[in-house]
Every structure is written in C-alpha cells, then in structure tokens.
Enzyme design. Structure first.
Site, PDB file in Angstrom:
ATOM      1  N   HIS A  70       1.009  -1.018   0.167  1.00 45.42           N
ATOM      2  CA  HIS A  70       0.475  -0.055   0.058  1.00 45.42           C
ATOM      3  C   HIS A  70       0.242   1.300  -0.383  1.00 45.42           C
ATOM      4  O   HIS A  70       1.838   1.225   0.979  1.00 45.42           O
ATOM      5  CB  HIS A  70      -0.527   0.163   0.927  1.00 45.42           C
ATOM      6  N   TYR A 104       4.040   1.700  13.870  1.00 41.52           N
ATOM      7  CA  TYR A 104       4.329   3.266  12.415  1.00 41.52           C
ATOM      8  C   TYR A 104       3.309   4.732  12.642  1.00 41.52           C
ATOM      9  O   TYR A 104       2.500   4.683  12.924  1.00 41.52           O
ATOM     10  CB  TYR A 104       3.795   2.493  11.298  1.00 41.52           C
TER      11      TYR A 104
END
Length: 485
Positions: free
Chosen positions: A68, A131
C-alpha cells in the site's frame, strides 16, 4: 542484543531510508529509542513531523499485509518479533517500480516517503508492528492510496513464505499488477498571485506548479482557505500583495493593505504549519526605513508608511510557519507596468523625464527573482529570511533611467535628476526608504548568485515584448508608481 549508534542508510529507492537503532538488553529484556527526533534529523532523516502512531498486532507466522502506498510519510519499526519487509516505489517518476526488501527486527526501522508502497510478512508469532505517520487518517485520504498486488510477477518480491501458504486479506489478493497501477502524483507547489509580475515569471521557472489568480483564490475570503485539499501540496508561494504605496495611505487602501499583506499571510502560515508545507512569502525593502545600507536579513523592521508596515507584519506572520522562506526584494521589473517600460516609452518619444536621484538600491528582474525562489525550494537551503535582488553597483532611479536611454540609443543627459523633496512637491507621495540596497551574502552562500543588474537590464530591453516596440516609437506606457509583484 545491542547496537552502538544510530545510523541511516539510503536504499535503492530514493528517499527510502533504513535506520539502525541501538538496542540495550539485560536479563530483564531490552530498551531502545525508537524515535529520537534530534538524533535522527541530525543524521539526515527528514523532519517529517509525525502526528499519529499506529500499532498492528499479528498473531500468526506468515501474516502478509499487501503493498500500500499512502499519501503521507511513514516511519515503520518492529516492537516484538521479526518481519520480512517489502517496498516498491509507486510514485510517478524514473524510479517507479523499483523494489527493496529487508528483514526487520527491533534493531532497525525504515523511513517510507509518501507514495512508496509498503508491505510485510511476519516471520515470528505475536509480532508487533509500529508506524508513525505525519497526517491523520481519514476517508478522503484513503481515496489517494495506490495499491500493488503482492504477488505481481514484475515486482518479483521474494516472500519467504509463498503467498499461497500465507494469510492475506481478500482486498490484498485482488489489487492490480504493476502494469495497471496509476502512479501517485507528487505534491505540487501552489503559487498565489499568479497574475502579477512575479507570478508570471514563476510560470516560466516552475511550469509544473499550480497557479492561482485572484479569481481562483481570493485571499480575503475564508472559503478560499477552507475549500483546498492542502495535502495535495508541498509548498505555497505567496506572490500576491497589495502594492499601491500611495493608495495604502487612504482609509480604504489601509484596510486592503493590512488584509492582503498581513492577515492573509497569517492564515497561510497557519495552514503551512498544520500541513507541514513550505511557505515562500514575497516581501519588500519597504519594511526598512532606508537609514542604513546595505540592509541585512537580521535588521529589525522599521517601515515608514502603511504599505511597509503591512508588509513587515506579514513577514512576522510568515515566520511563524516552521518551514518558511521570506524573500525580500526591491524595485521589481517584469511583465507588467514598471519603471523600465515607462522609461523606454519616454525614450521612444524623445522626452526628458525628471527622475528621483537620491533614492538608492538595485533593480530586481522577475526572471532572476523566480530563479532564486526555485533555487531555495530545490536546494534545501536553511529556512528563514533571504534578500534577493540583482547584484552589482548600487544605483539611483535616475542612473537606471539614464542607462535605459543609453541602451536604447538616446542621450542619457535627457534624464533630469531631481530630489525626492522636489518630486513630492509636485504630487502626493507616500514615504519611501532612501536607501533600499539589500545585502546578498546570505542567498549567495546557498549557491545562487543573482545576475548583475545592468546586464539583466540589457537582456530585458532586448527581449521584452513591450520595450522593443516602444523603442521603435510606439506610444508610452502609463506611469505606475510603487513596488509591483
């Protein structure tokens, strides 16, 4: 488990960085500084301004999350376990399709720039993946995602566990192959004031930018600021301003000057800070009173009139944006009503104009001003204020007029030098700085050396579509006083 120092390594994908993290362990477990802004930025990691921290828990070995590419920057790391990470450049450009793979544990992290596809496969059970991102997730942002099928043959990602045996989501199984991917477009530069002299020059210097005239972006209307998708931009160049020096002294002009030159800049600075944009703000020698020469960037503002006061306030507002260039310039000449065209028109009529001889500075041609702005944005020069004019000797307006006459084959003696006091005696005039010379050492230290003013004047007269016909005897251009952008 230990590592001695933070370090950063560039990969085969431009901007994709591998960060080595010191991990300190003992009988109790381990500790690491996963994100340490000061250390990592000093080593070359972009100061990307994370605003959201996400954590993914993956119970089984072989869990695979597809490729992605997202419309923001990411800093990915592992808190527990190990993964096989895969990254594919899905940005529009020469590196589109470039692949990079790496096994990742707690001792390494990866900085993933906007538009680079990110995926991973777990190699240990109970893996915790973290993240940081520099924009908040929302439904509209998801529309800008770019996806790649994890099993695409041309990407040839060497997954340790074959995808037929791995665990993927239904969506990831049906993402497109590389040949069908529409690359993510880069963030653009938005230029405001596109119909002014500087704006027209920026069209030539930055052909890929987006240009907004007043009809496209009215700085006085709140809706202009609210209706933009600011995530589509990386920089704003504010070349719009109220520049009627005399008009600014009137009641209506004063309100407009402050609205356009100060309040609007404050709004742009707020937007730039919120969305991590670079703000380039065009300023003026009029923020100084002209009592010293030259003016360095560090000189405190001391404006004489309303125009200069409103510009000084705009400078202060622009400086609140963490990423800003305040570009101060003087005596601007470009594609529009300006002093050079006026003098060329008078020379064509063989007139003898009276020109002020006790105001000193340097002329700035918009082509060179636009090139300097492009240089600041492309070179990564330190943020802050910069003076930017043409270089060379300090001259008066009268000396410039005489040089125009000489270059057009007329007698320079036809230009009649007058004092500012005599000039003002015959017409209303707002206060102007006597000495407008801006020191150029700071911009030159970045590697940009502005062309010499009289050489640029010669080029302008030979190529300008108005000055050429005027020199051949066409009617003169109407005089327009004051700085123009």
């Amino acid at each position: 488990m230990s590592a001695s120092l933070h370090s950063i390594e560039q990969t085969s994908i431009p901007g994709l960085l591998v960060v080595s993290l010191p991990v300190h362990g003992d009988n109790r477990g381990w500790f690491k500084e996963n994100w340490q802004r000061e250390k990592l930025v000093s080593l070359g990691l972009p100061d990307f301004g994370p605003v959201q921290n996400n954590i993914s828990f993956n119970a089984r070995v072989g869990t695979t999350r597809g490729i992605h590419a997202e419309p923001w920057d990411k800093y990915v790391s592992v808190a527990a376990g190990r993964i096989f990470g895969a990254w594919v450049d899905l940005r529009d450009g020469p590196s589109f399709g470039e692949r990079f793979c790496l096994e990742l544990g707690p001792d390494r992290a990866v900085f993933v720039p906007r538009g680079v596809g990110n995926g991973f496969q777990t190699l240990e059970p109970d893996m915790v993946y973290s993240y940081l991102v520099n924009d908040h997730w929302n439904d509209r942002a998801q529309e800008d995602y770019v996806y790649l099928n994890a099993g695409d043959e041309s990407a040839a990602i060497p997954w340790p566990i074959p995808l037929a045996e791995a665990e993927l989501s239904e969506k990831d199984l049906h993402h497109p192959p590389l040949r069908s991917v529409v690359p993510m477009k880069p963030q653009r530069i938005l230029v405001l004031g596109a119909d002014g002299q500087v704006g027209r020059a920026l069209r030539q210097a930055l052909p890929d930018a987006e240009f907004a005239a007043r009809n496209d972006f009215d700085l006085t209307r709140e809706e202009s600021y609210r209706s933009r998708d600011w995530s589509a931009y990386r920089a704003i160049i504010n070349a719009a301003a109220y520049t009627d020096v005399e008009g600014a002294e009137s009641n209506e002009g004063r309100r407009l000057a402050w609205q356009l030159n100060a309040t609007a800049v404050s709004r742009l600075a707020t937007i730039a800070a919120k969305h991590r944009l670079t703000l380039v703000h065009l300023s003026s020698d009029y923020v100084f009173d002209g009592s010293q020469e030259p003016h360095p960037e560090t000189e405190p503002p001391s404006p004489l009139g309303v125009y200069g006061q409103s510009k000084a306030a705009g400078d202060a507002a622009a400086a609140t944006a963490p990423r800003h260039y305040i570009v101060r310039t003087s005596w601007v000449v470009g594609d529009g009503k300006n002093f050079v065209r006026t003098m060329a028109g008078l020379a064509a009529r063989d007139a003898s104009p009276s020109v002020v001889a006790d105001q000193y500075g340097r002329v700035t041609f918009t082509r060179d001003l636009a090139a300097g702005i492009r240089h600041l944005l492309q070179s990564g020069a330190p943020f802050g204020p910069y003076n930017l004019t043409n270089s060379g000797p300090v001259t008066s307006w009268a000396e410039i007029a005489a040089e125009i006459y000489r270059l057009l084959g007329r007698d320079p003696q036809q230009v009649v030098p007058v004092s500012t006091a005599d000039y003002r005696a015959s017409r209303p005039a707002a206060p102007r700085p006597e000495r407008s010379t801006l020191e150029l050492a700071k911009i030159e230290a970045t590697g940009f050396r502005p062309p010499e003013a009289f050489a640029a004047l010669r080029d302008y007269l030979s190529t300008d579509p108005v000055c050429g016909p005027l020199a051949a005897g066409s009617p003169p251009l109407t005089v327009s006083g004051g700085p123009t952008q």
